[in-house]
Design a protein around this motif. Structure first.
Motif: not given
Length: 343
Positions: A31-34, A36-41, A104-105, A281-289
């Protein structure tokens, strides 16, 4: 002739937060990632871009308070333009140490992975070449954000700047974040200025051409004709460091709608328009980078004026090293069947 077996992956050191801070469960973490990510980006930049024209158009042609506020906002934005992106940026290390970035990361997670015995010399300069570009170069998050957990842990003492597309510096909030997180304009002039100041640079050689080629599950690089980064390394006596971000191409669905036209735009105008969707939305899929780092390649050039032959030879050596890096680590990083395609 039988195909040679890929070189066995060496022992690697892994840097980056791979789990959320203590006390934050999986659901709250997501929830926090979704949010924060959309608020920032997305939400923050959109509000900054749309608010002035909205206020300016209210009330017809009357010169009222709304138009005055719109004018103040625009003038305030313009007053912050000081050309920092064409110089050395405006790094804000304290902000980049915020635990927000680890939060986030660690959700993906994003890691930098280096040979266990790799020690870069803070007195030297390097040209870090990162592949693939991906639809949004999302792996850039590891170079500038969460600085102590990622960059400073992997490469202590190495100062750097990330070359970033000019368009990013025209978007409010994004521009500030990029400048604070060690970004500068992706022009040869700026790259040379940074190297002359004895700071290393990050480049994405594939650029817009590679961006438009990105597909989930594929590993396609636009590199055969991209030799400018090699020439710059030779000019400044910098060492070339190959890096491959496994997982970056799997973060978004890149849709094929009007793909032919969008490729034409890239070829003709150098403008890439990725049409993407993520997990929410624009949150990337959850995949290790997993950003795997290779050994530096020396680029000696006695007079700092490399010939085309020098550039071609160094480029060929770099491509061979990048292929070896990819093949050595693809299985370990969960892409055993992958093939690296270089166009």
């Amino acid at each position: 002739m039988a195909k040679a077996a890929p070189k066995k992956a060496e022992a690697m050191a892994v840097y980056g937060a791979t789990s959320p801070p203590a006390g934050i469960g999986p659901r709250l973490h997501t929830l926090l990632v979704v949010v924060v990510f959309h608020a920032v980006y997305l939400v923050g930049p959109a509000l900054c871009l749309l608010t002035p024209p909205y206020l300016a158009l209210r009330g017809g042609l009357r010169w009222d308070a709304s138009k005055k506020v719109a004018l103040i906002l625009v003038l305030g934005w313009l007053s912050t333009w000081d050309g920092a992106m064409y110089k050395l940026g405006k790094p804000w290390p304290a902000l980049m140490r915020s635990k927000l970035w680890s939060l986030l990361f660690s959700w993906f997670p994003v890691t930098i992975e280096t040979p266990a015995d790799l020690k870069l010399d803070g007195g030297k300069i390097y040209v870090f070449a990162v592949h693939p570009h991906g639809v949004l170069a999302f792996n850039r998050a590891a170079f500038g954000f969460d600085i102590d957990t990622l960059w400073n842990a992997a490469f202590p003492g190495v100062d750097f700047r990330v070359l970033t597309a000019t368009a990013a510096f025209y978007v409010p909030i994004i521009r500030e974040l990029w400048l604070w997180s060690y970004c500068v304009d992706a022009s040869k002039r700026t790259a040379r200025r940074v190297l002359a100041a004895r700071k290393s640079i990050f480049v994405y050689p594939g650029g817009e051409r590679e961006q438009i080629l990105t597909r989930r599950g594929e590993h396609v690089l636009y590199l055969s004709k991209r030799k400018g980064f090699v020439k710059i390394a030779l000019e400044h006596g910098a060492e070339l460091v190959p890096m491959y971000a496994f997982g970056d191409t799997d973060l978004f669905e890149h849709h094929a709608f009007l793909l032919g036209f969008r490729k034409w735009l890239v070829r003709t105008l150098g403008v890439a328009i990725p049409l993407i969707t993520g997990s929410v939305g624009l949150l990337p899929h959850r995949r290790p980078v997993r950003i795997v780092v290779g050994a530096p390649l020396p680029c000696p050039c006695a007079d700092g004026c490399p010939t085309q032959k020098d550039v071609d030879a160094a480029h060929a050596a770099y491509v061979a090293a990048l292929r070896a890096l990819f093949d050595a680590h693809k299985a370990r990083c969960g892409h055993a069947a992958a093939e690296l395609v270089i166009t």
